[in-house]
Write a protein that holds these residues in place. Structure first.
Motif, mmCIF file in Angstrom:
data_model
loop_
_atom_site.group_PDB
_atom_site.id
_atom_site.type_symbol
_atom_site.label_atom_id
_atom_site.label_comp_id
_atom_site.label_asym_id
_atom_site.label_seq_id
_atom_site.Cartn_x
_atom_site.Cartn_y
_atom_site.Cartn_z
ATOM 1 N N LYS A 117 4.719 6.225 1.162
ATOM 2 C CA LYS A 117 4.027 6.916 1.740
ATOM 3 C C LYS A 117 4.430 8.242 0.591
ATOM 4 C CE LYS A 117 3.809 10.764 5.112
ATOM 5 N NZ LYS A 117 4.214 11.288 6.135
ATOM 6 N N LEU A 118 3.460 8.035 -0.496
ATOM 7 C CA LEU A 118 3.379 9.305 -0.719
ATOM 8 C C LEU A 118 3.814 10.576 -0.169
ATOM 9 C CD1 LEU A 118 1.984 10.563 -4.132
ATOM 10 C CD2 LEU A 118 0.058 11.159 -2.511
ATOM 11 N N VAL A 132 7.457 9.352 -4.803
ATOM 12 C CA VAL A 132 7.296 7.718 -3.269
ATOM 13 C C VAL A 132 8.547 8.079 -2.808
ATOM 14 C CG1 VAL A 132 6.880 5.895 -2.803
ATOM 15 C CG2 VAL A 132 5.076 6.914 -4.787
ATOM 16 N N LYS A 133 7.917 7.559 -1.561
ATOM 17 C CA LYS A 133 9.145 7.638 -0.166
ATOM 18 C C LYS A 133 9.315 6.281 -0.113
ATOM 19 C CE LYS A 133 11.812 9.103 4.057
ATOM 20 N NZ LYS A 133 11.759 10.594 4.620
ATOM 21 N N ARG A 134 10.437 5.890 0.505
ATOM 22 C CA ARG A 134 9.986 3.576 0.529
ATOM 23 C C ARG A 134 11.160 3.916 1.866
ATOM 24 N NH1 ARG A 134 13.376 -0.354 -2.457
ATOM 25 N NH2 ARG A 134 15.474 0.568 -1.531
ATOM 26 N N GLU A 176 0.966 -1.180 -0.206
ATOM 27 C CA GLU A 176 -0.036 0.077 0.222
ATOM 28 C C GLU A 176 1.069 1.380 -0.116
ATOM 29 O OE1 GLU A 176 -3.231 -0.302 -0.553
ATOM 30 O OE2 GLU A 176 -3.391 -1.799 -0.285
ATOM 31 N N ILE A 177 0.375 2.337 -0.408
ATOM 32 C CA ILE A 177 1.008 3.321 -0.644
ATOM 33 C C ILE A 177 -0.202 4.796 0.515
ATOM 34 C CG2 ILE A 177 2.358 5.890 -1.933
ATOM 35 C CD1 ILE A 177 2.252 3.735 -3.726
ATOM 36 N N GLU A 178 0.413 4.905 1.502
ATOM 37 C CA GLU A 178 -0.114 5.938 2.009
ATOM 38 C C GLU A 178 -0.188 7.049 1.897
ATOM 39 O OE1 GLU A 178 0.844 7.750 7.127
ATOM 40 O OE2 GLU A 178 1.930 6.665 5.853
ATOM 41 N N GLY A 179 -1.380 7.356 1.850
ATOM 42 C CA GLY A 179 -1.391 9.377 1.973
ATOM 43 C C GLY A 179 -2.172 9.123 0.118
#
Length: 237
Positions: free
Chosen positions: A101-102, A83-85, A67-70
């Protein structure tokens, strides 16, 4: 005095190096991701749907299982994301080693053809209810057929015949004027299922996605209805 100045200078140099290093590492964890306008069926712990993505060096679409938060995805739109990993410290069982995270949406493009293709696909099949509110329903008789060109639907709500209309906006579907026949249901479990099913869709707006074999509806991000693909009957065409 010279020793004090030397120590202060060394502290400043070390701090500067740490700041530069931290900045570099942060940038190294941020990457560009292109997300396709259609989801695809995939298998993780169990059958599910996944994003289809391309990285900067990708030639073909790849499954993205996390999932990608935000990030609020809409079917029919192609996205270019920053995207930040981040690497997890304690990785839960069957989970990705990273969280995502977006940072920002660089570009969001409506792919009309994809939206039309998705609706056309939905209209070519009969959709049998196989799961509701997390409960599998292998013997349920409820099903829905969508007449896409008329924005109408028909089917069975578990005991009674069902009819109504629907509207689609992006990846959201609103069910309108849902009604049905008034037959008496002898089996209590069918009556209970029918009441719960009609409550979930009547006048409700649900987000949806389509995998190869399933049509899935969500309320507040939670999967509430799953339908399995089945051939259309002649009288439903």
């Amino acid at each position: 005095m010279k020793s004090l100045l030397k120590n202060s200078l060394m502290k400043y140099i070390i701090t500067f190096i740490l700041l530069i290093g931290s900045s570099y590492l942060a940038k190294a964890n941020v990457f560009t991701l292109t997300v396709k306008e259609e989801l695809a069926s995939c298998t993780g712990v169990g059958p599910r749907t996944c994003y289809q993505v391309k990285y900067s060096n990708s030639k073909d679409w790849e499954f993205f299982y996390s999932e990608i938060e935000g990030f609020k995805y809409e079917v029919g739109y192609r996205y270019v994301l920053k995207v930040k990993r981040t690497k997890r410290i304690n990785v839960p069982a069957d989970a990705s080693a990273y969280t995502y995270k977006l940072v920002r949406i660089v570009k969001k493009t409506l792919v009309t053809k994809s939206v039309n293709n998705t609706l056309s696909y939905i209209g070519k099949h009969k959709w049998k209810l196989i799961q509701m509110n997390g409960t599998n329903l292998p013997n349920a008789t409820a099903y829905v057929v969508f007449q896409v060109n008329k924005n109408s639907l028909s089917g069975n709500s578990g005991c009674n015949g069902m009819f109504g209309s629907f509207e689609v906006n992006g990846n959201s579907m609103t069910f309108k004027n849902v009604g049905g026949t008034l037959m008496y249901c002898e089996e209590d479990n069918k009556s209970k299922l029918e009441g719960e099913f009609l409550k979930l869709i009547s006048g409700q707006t649900l987000t949806y996605d389509v995998a190869d074999q399933t049509l899935n509806f969500y309320k507040d991000g939670k999967l509430v209805l799953m339908f399995g693909r089945a051939p259309l009957d002649k009288n439903n065409k």
